[in-house]
Enzyme design. Structure first.
Site, PDB file in Angstrom:
ATOM      1  N   GLU A  98       0.821  -1.202   0.000  1.00  0.00           N
ATOM      2  CA  GLU A  98       0.000   0.000   0.000  1.00  0.00           C
ATOM      3  C   GLU A  98       0.863   1.264   0.000  1.00  0.00           C
ATOM      4  OE1 GLU A  98      -3.887  -1.914   2.186  1.00  0.00           O
ATOM      5  OE2 GLU A  98      -2.574  -0.662   3.388  1.00  0.00           O
ATOM      6  N   CYS A 111       3.428   8.519   1.443  1.00  0.00           N
ATOM      7  CA  CYS A 111       4.002   7.557   2.384  1.00  0.00           C
ATOM      8  C   CYS A 111       4.176   6.242   1.637  1.00  0.00           C
ATOM      9  CB  CYS A 111       3.039   7.407   3.563  1.00  0.00           C
ATOM     10  SG  CYS A 111       3.528   6.153   4.757  1.00  0.00           S
ATOM     11  N   CYS A 118       6.727  -7.177   6.957  1.00  0.00           N
ATOM     12  CA  CYS A 118       7.865  -6.724   7.771  1.00  0.00           C
ATOM     13  C   CYS A 118       8.242  -7.842   8.736  1.00  0.00           C
ATOM     14  CB  CYS A 118       7.496  -5.466   8.554  1.00  0.00           C
ATOM     15  SG  CYS A 118       8.884  -4.803   9.515  1.00  0.00           S
ATOM     16  N   CYS A 122       6.727  -6.045  15.523  1.00  0.00           N
ATOM     17  CA  CYS A 122       6.121  -5.176  16.549  1.00  0.00           C
ATOM     18  C   CYS A 122       4.629  -5.558  16.633  1.00  0.00           C
ATOM     19  CB  CYS A 122       6.276  -3.703  16.181  1.00  0.00           C
ATOM     20  SG  CYS A 122       7.974  -3.248  15.747  1.00  0.00           S
ATOM     21  N   CYS A 125       1.493  -3.397  15.326  1.00  0.00           N
ATOM     22  CA  CYS A 125       1.513  -2.901  13.951  1.00  0.00           C
ATOM     23  C   CYS A 125       0.909  -3.945  13.014  1.00  0.00           C
ATOM     24  CB  CYS A 125       2.962  -2.600  13.560  1.00  0.00           C
ATOM     25  SG  CYS A 125       3.216  -2.346  11.790  1.00  0.00           S
ATOM     26  N   CYS A 342      -1.085   5.363  10.327  1.00  0.00           N
ATOM     27  CA  CYS A 342       0.161   4.715  10.712  1.00  0.00           C
ATOM     28  C   CYS A 342      -0.097   3.345  11.310  1.00  0.00           C
ATOM     29  CB  CYS A 342       0.882   5.553  11.759  1.00  0.00           C
ATOM     30  SG  CYS A 342       1.955   6.732  11.009  1.00  0.00           S
TER      31      CYS A 342
HETATM   32  N1  SAH Z   1       9.232   0.188  10.028  1.00  0.00           N
HETATM   33  C1  SAH Z   1       9.381   1.586  10.171  1.00  0.00           C
HETATM   34  C2  SAH Z   1       8.487   2.390   9.257  1.00  0.00           C
HETATM   35  C3  SAH Z   1       7.068   1.896   9.068  1.00  0.00           C
HETATM   36  S1  SAH Z   1       6.010   1.967  10.468  1.00  0.00           S
HETATM   37  C4  SAH Z   1       9.190   1.988  11.615  1.00  0.00           C
HETATM   38  O1  SAH Z   1       8.768   1.162  12.406  1.00  0.00           O
HETATM   39  O2  SAH Z   1       9.537   3.116  11.927  1.00  0.00           O
HETATM   40  C5  SAH Z   1       5.586   3.696  10.531  1.00  0.00           C
HETATM   41  C6  SAH Z   1       5.244   4.200  11.928  1.00  0.00           C
HETATM   42  O3  SAH Z   1       3.956   3.702  12.353  1.00  0.00           O
HETATM   43  C7  SAH Z   1       6.223   3.747  13.009  1.00  0.00           C
HETATM   44  O4  SAH Z   1       6.515   4.827  13.857  1.00  0.00           O
HETATM   45  C8  SAH Z   1       5.434   2.696  13.727  1.00  0.00           C
HETATM   46  O5  SAH Z   1       5.915   2.443  15.016  1.00  0.00           O
HETATM   47  C9  SAH Z   1       4.059   3.291  13.706  1.00  0.00           C
HETATM   48  N2  SAH Z   1       2.977   2.361  14.009  1.00  0.00           N
HETATM   49  C10 SAH Z   1       2.925   1.042  13.761  1.00  0.00           C
HETATM   50  N3  SAH Z   1       1.737   0.535  14.180  1.00  0.00           N
HETATM   51  C11 SAH Z   1       1.043   1.556  14.703  1.00  0.00           C
HETATM   52  C12 SAH Z   1      -0.260   1.686  15.276  1.00  0.00           C
HETATM   53  N4  SAH Z   1      -1.051   0.628  15.364  1.00  0.00           N
HETATM   54  N5  SAH Z   1      -0.668   2.885  15.711  1.00  0.00           N
HETATM   55  C13 SAH Z   1       0.144   3.972  15.579  1.00  0.00           C
HETATM   56  N6  SAH Z   1       1.368   3.927  15.034  1.00  0.00           N
HETATM   57  C14 SAH Z   1       1.820   2.733  14.604  1.00  0.00           C
HETATM   58 FE1  SF4 Z   2       7.830  -3.297  10.936  1.00  0.00          FE
HETATM   59 FE2  SF4 Z   2       5.567  -2.294  11.811  1.00  0.00          FE
HETATM   60 FE3  SF4 Z   2       7.592  -2.590  13.505  1.00  0.00          FE
HETATM   61 FE4  SF4 Z   2       7.693  -0.689  11.576  1.00  0.00          FE
HETATM   62  S1  SF4 Z   2       6.278  -0.788  13.310  1.00  0.00           S
HETATM   63  S2  SF4 Z   2       9.305  -2.155  12.162  1.00  0.00           S
HETATM   64  S3  SF4 Z   2       6.582  -1.760   9.926  1.00  0.00           S
HETATM   65  S4  SF4 Z   2       6.516  -4.246  12.460  1.00  0.00           S
END
Ligand code: SAH
Ligand code: SF4
Length: 363
Positions: A98, A111, A118, A122, A125, A342
């Protein structure tokens, strides 16, 4: 005319993967000025080969065949307010990713995704919940920007900023990400200051980035300022704990003299306590330039039971940080109605797909 041969171990030559040398191969036998003409059409006017009006028709058709698009549009969704557009693409091989276009009064930001899925795991996410499928190529990342820029133009807007904050971890695919940065800077003409790479905190990647010449912005997804909590929220912290990560951030700042931002997804009762604010302020103060903190109230995802901090708690956390001398922005949630916010990007959720209308591909 035939497609240029991919180099050894190289990704397939798609429209925005080909470099000038490969385009020259495609244009073998043509007058020399064609290369500049076609390159400018692709990168400055975002034209498809078909639209290159200064190029003979037969050559346009040949170029279309030799330089296929990497992204096939599956669906496009627009938020209720019309300020966020989310694209779902299918890649060669069937993976889906996306891209999100965000229209602000003073700028338009794309974006982009850097990986299909990934591997960082985390838990909060949606991309992390889906696991890793494959790396994106330079062509696939650049094309996301160009296709979004074409769409922005239809809306009479010009893309000014690119954030590497979609699906995937950019610094786990940094060769392709850096080649994209160079293309956007050198060929599209975007300023490095308008490009932001967001990382979960891969220390070797941050160090490699510090050695690159262009001063792009770095955003580090911190979310916790002590190792016990961060180990839980961001598993890669066990490999690169906070002391190492903040040292790498400090070195990046010294090398680039750019502002660093910390992303903080605010989770109710988890990382919104007074002690979290104090620990975050302490880390920010230890850097050579104070970090800017972006608070993003956690967006709900299907696989994570915790909720985002409610509005009053967000304000309290923000003012606590401000009292501690930290620069803070609360990021407005955008496109939550179309799951474009995000951490919500998770291509191919059946519930999303079944409600979408397909828009014919623009090409
Ligand atoms: N992998 C990279 C970039 C993609 S994630 C990273 O982790 O930085 C982009 C942003 O969205 C990151 O700051 C991540 O921590 C945040 N993010 C992921 N899941 C989220 C959620 N459920 N609510 C708010 N922010 C989230
Ligand atoms: Fe990967 Fe999501 Fe963690 Fe960013 S926040 S590193 S996209 S698992």
């Amino acid at each position: 005319m035939s497609s240029p041969a991919p180099r050894a171990n190289a990704a397939p030559v798609t429209r925005y993967h080909a470099d000038r040398e490969q385009l020259a191969e495609v244009l073998a036998g043509q007058p020399r000025y064609r290369l500049d003409q076609v390159w400018a059409g692709l990168y400055q006017r975002f034209e498809t080969p078909d639209e290159l009006s200064n190029v003979p028709k037969a050559l346009r058709a040949d170029l279309t065949a030799a330089l296929p698009e990497a992204l096939q549009l599956v669906t496009e969704q627009i938020s209720d307010r019309g300020d966020t557009v989310k694209f779902l693409w299918e890649l060669h091989g069937g993976s889906r990713i996306e891209t999100v276009l965000m229209l602000y009064p003073d700028r338009a930001t794309v974006c982009v995704s850097t990986q299909a899925g990934c591997a960082m795991g985390c838990g909060f996410c949606a991309t992390g919940q889906a696991g890793f499928t494959r790396q994106l190529t330079t062509g696939e990342i650049v094309e996301q920007v160009i296709r979004a820029a074409r769409r922005a133009r239809e809306l009479e807007r010009r893309v000014s900023n690119v954030v590497f904050m979609g699906m995937g971890e950019p610094l786990a695919n940094d060769a392709a990400v850096w080649a994209t940065v160079e293309r956007l800077h050198g060929d599209v003409g975007m300023s490095a200051r308008h490009l932001t790479i967001s990382t979960v905190g891969l220390v070797p990647g941050i160090r490699r980035l510090a050695e690159r010449p262009l001063p792009v912005n770095l955003a580090v997804s911190l979310h916790a300022a002590n190792d016990r909590l961060r180990d839980e929220l961001v598993p890669i912290n066990k490999r690169y704990p906070l002391a190492e990560l903040t040292e790498a951030c400090a070195d990046y700042l010294r090398a680039k003299n750019r502002r660093l931002s910390f992303e903080w997804a605010l989770i109710d009762g988890v990382n919104d306590r007074p002690s979290d604010a104090r620990e975050l302020a302490a880390i920010s103060r230890r850097l050579p330039l104070p970090a800017h903190v972006n608070i993003i109230p956690l967006n709900p995802t299907p696989g994570w039971p915790t909720r985002g901090t409610p509005r009053a708690g967000v304000e309290e956390f923000r003012s606590r940080l401000e009292d501690l001398g930290v620069n803070v922005t609360v990021r407005r949630n955008r496109g939550t109605d179309i799951d474009a916010a995000c951490g919500q990007l998770a291509a191919g959720q059946p519930v999303v797909l079944s409600t979408l209308r397909a828009r014919p591909d623009t090409d």
